[in-house]
Each structure stands twice: as structure tokens, then as C-alpha cells.
Scaffold this motif. Sequence first.
Motif, PDB file in Angstrom:
ATOM      1  N   LEU A  78      22.514   2.636  26.199  1.00 24.48           N
ATOM      2  CA  LEU A  78      22.128   2.992  24.839  1.00 24.48           C
ATOM      3  C   LEU A  78      23.007   4.163  24.426  1.00 24.48           C
ATOM      4  CD1 LEU A  78      20.094   2.873  22.399  1.00 24.48           C
ATOM      5  CD2 LEU A  78      18.791   4.605  23.636  1.00 24.48           C
ATOM      6  N   LYS A  89      22.959   6.882  27.306  1.00 24.42           N
ATOM      7  CA  LYS A  89      21.905   6.740  28.308  1.00 24.42           C
ATOM      8  C   LYS A  89      22.117   5.398  28.994  1.00 24.42           C
ATOM      9  CE  LYS A  89      19.239  10.279  27.123  1.00 24.42           C
ATOM     10  NZ  LYS A  89      18.790  11.325  27.985  1.00 24.42           N
ATOM     11  N   LYS A 106       9.816  -0.928  30.527  1.00 26.08           N
ATOM     12  CA  LYS A 106       9.444   0.428  30.096  1.00 26.08           C
ATOM     13  C   LYS A 106      10.336   1.463  30.768  1.00 26.08           C
ATOM     14  CE  LYS A 106       4.737  -0.506  28.910  1.00 26.08           C
ATOM     15  NZ  LYS A 106       3.565   0.127  28.457  1.00 26.08           N
ATOM     16  N   PHE A 109      15.723   3.346  29.144  1.00 31.83           N
ATOM     17  CA  PHE A 109      16.748   4.338  28.785  1.00 31.83           C
ATOM     18  C   PHE A 109      16.191   5.750  28.863  1.00 31.83           C
ATOM     19  CE2 PHE A 109      18.161   0.517  26.356  1.00 31.83           C
ATOM     20  CZ  PHE A 109      19.291   0.265  27.114  1.00 31.83           C
ATOM     21  N   THR A 113      11.123   5.239  26.275  1.00 30.08           N
ATOM     22  CA  THR A 113      11.908   4.122  25.718  1.00 30.08           C
ATOM     23  C   THR A 113      11.504   2.825  26.397  1.00 30.08           C
ATOM     24  OG1 THR A 113      13.716   4.311  27.317  1.00 30.08           O
ATOM     25  CG2 THR A 113      13.892   5.626  25.298  1.00 30.08           C
ATOM     26  N   SER A 114      11.540   1.746  25.639  1.00 34.21           N
ATOM     27  CA  SER A 114      11.252   0.411  26.177  1.00 34.21           C
ATOM     28  C   SER A 114      12.094  -0.618  25.453  1.00 34.21           C
ATOM     29  CB  SER A 114       9.779   0.039  25.975  1.00 34.21           C
ATOM     30  OG  SER A 114       8.937   0.891  26.696  1.00 34.21           O
ATOM     31  N   LEU A 128      13.712  -2.530  20.451  1.00 37.51           N
ATOM     32  CA  LEU A 128      13.963  -1.277  21.139  1.00 37.51           C
ATOM     33  C   LEU A 128      12.901  -0.312  20.652  1.00 37.51           C
ATOM     34  CD1 LEU A 128      15.616   0.793  22.779  1.00 37.51           C
ATOM     35  CD2 LEU A 128      17.042   1.109  20.734  1.00 37.51           C
ATOM     36  N   ILE A 130      11.308   3.511  20.830  1.00 40.61           N
ATOM     37  CA  ILE A 130      11.520   4.905  21.196  1.00 40.61           C
ATOM     38  C   ILE A 130      10.261   5.650  20.787  1.00 40.61           C
ATOM     39  CG2 ILE A 130      12.935   6.954  20.881  1.00 40.61           C
ATOM     40  CD1 ILE A 130      15.225   4.971  20.126  1.00 40.61           C
ATOM     41  N   ASN A 133      10.067   9.842  19.513  1.00 40.63           N
ATOM     42  CA  ASN A 133      11.450  10.323  19.436  1.00 40.63           C
ATOM     43  C   ASN A 133      11.841  11.117  20.682  1.00 40.63           C
ATOM     44  OD1 ASN A 133      13.984  10.540  18.401  1.00 40.63           O
ATOM     45  ND2 ASN A 133      13.462  11.963  16.785  1.00 40.63           N
ATOM     46  N   THR A 134      11.540  10.578  21.842  1.00 41.07           N
ATOM     47  CA  THR A 134      11.802  11.260  23.111  1.00 41.07           C
ATOM     48  C   THR A 134      13.292  11.506  23.351  1.00 41.07           C
ATOM     49  OG1 THR A 134      11.755   9.122  24.210  1.00 41.07           O
ATOM     50  CG2 THR A 134       9.728  10.429  24.259  1.00 41.07           C
ATOM     51  N   LEU A 135      14.155  10.778  22.665  1.00 39.75           N
ATOM     52  CA  LEU A 135      15.590  10.976  22.842  1.00 39.75           C
ATOM     53  C   LEU A 135      16.148  11.992  21.845  1.00 39.75           C
ATOM     54  CD1 LEU A 135      16.735   7.296  23.452  1.00 39.75           C
ATOM     55  CD2 LEU A 135      16.248   9.067  25.128  1.00 39.75           C
TER      56      LEU A 135
END
Length: 168
Positions: A78, A89, A106, A109, A113-114, A128, A130, A133-135
Motif C-alpha cells: 500500500l 506499507k 485483517k 497493511f 487496515t483490512s 480496503l 482503514i 485513520n490509523t495510517l
Amino acid sequence: KFGDLEKCTHTIYSYDKYYPINETSFDLIENALKKCPDSDLCIRSKDFDVKFERRPRNIATIKVIKEGNEIGFSPYRLSYPSSAGDIIKNAAPTFGLGKDNLYTYKGIFGKGTSLEYIYSPTSLKENLIIGNNTLDIDVSDGDLKVSYLIEIPEHIKLISEGSEFTIN
């Protein structure tokens, strides 16, 4: 009963309730994922088959088979832009879980994310996800890109936007 006529009720669903197993048999979409001898879980239907490996591998984690032709692919990376430069990632070792007509990887990335794959009688849809917004993505910076490792027979040509493209 209305005179000599019998009453019949037919339910029309706003979603896919059944899928064709073959020309004469149908089953509930909730029963689509099954154990298979050559993969962890699969869906065998009239129009196409899908095979899922529980653990993402370097190639062919997911296989789609139609008319004897098999295309395999694996989530790989990703990437997305940020003010500090592109963030990449790589797909993490994770386990897939299947239920009904949904298969999910799960944490693929990173945390939150899953990738989920939803089977319908006419398609296999990928989402996708997220969470929270963990990224730390600012979508105004540009597009998210998911890359795959792909395994495709030489006699099959991939078409995008009406023209052939090469895989590199």
C-alpha cells in the motif's frame, strides 16, 4: 384460493440472496465459502470459482478461475503520498478469515487496515478498510495505491481503459 386460481407469493430481494452452483442448483449466498482440498476456502459457482489461502503468500493468495483460466494474485504493498514523501506499507503476515460470502485479511497493511473480498454471483469486490485513520492519511495529498503480485497465464491479456498493458 380465488375461485379456481391458487395464490402464489414471490419475494424479490434488493441484494444477492442466492448464487448459482450450476445450471440447475442454487444455494444461499451465506453458504458460499466452503472448505476445498486444494485451498483453505473456496467458492465454486456456475460462472466462476474463487480460492482463498488463509495466509497471504508471495503469489497467488487469491485465485479466480473462469472457463479453465486461472488468475492468481496477492496483496503486496500500500502506498500513499504524505508531506514527508511517499509512505509505503508492505503486506504484513496475517491470517484470512472467511464467513458467508466475505473473506477478510485483517491488519494486512498494519494495525486498523483490512482487505475484504465480497463474493456476489457476478463479481468479486475488494474493499480496503482503514479504521480510525490509523495510517494518518490525508486524502487531499493524493491517491492510495494497492499493488499486487500477479500470476497470469501467457495466453491471457489484461485490458485497462480499453487498451492492453504490460505487467512489470
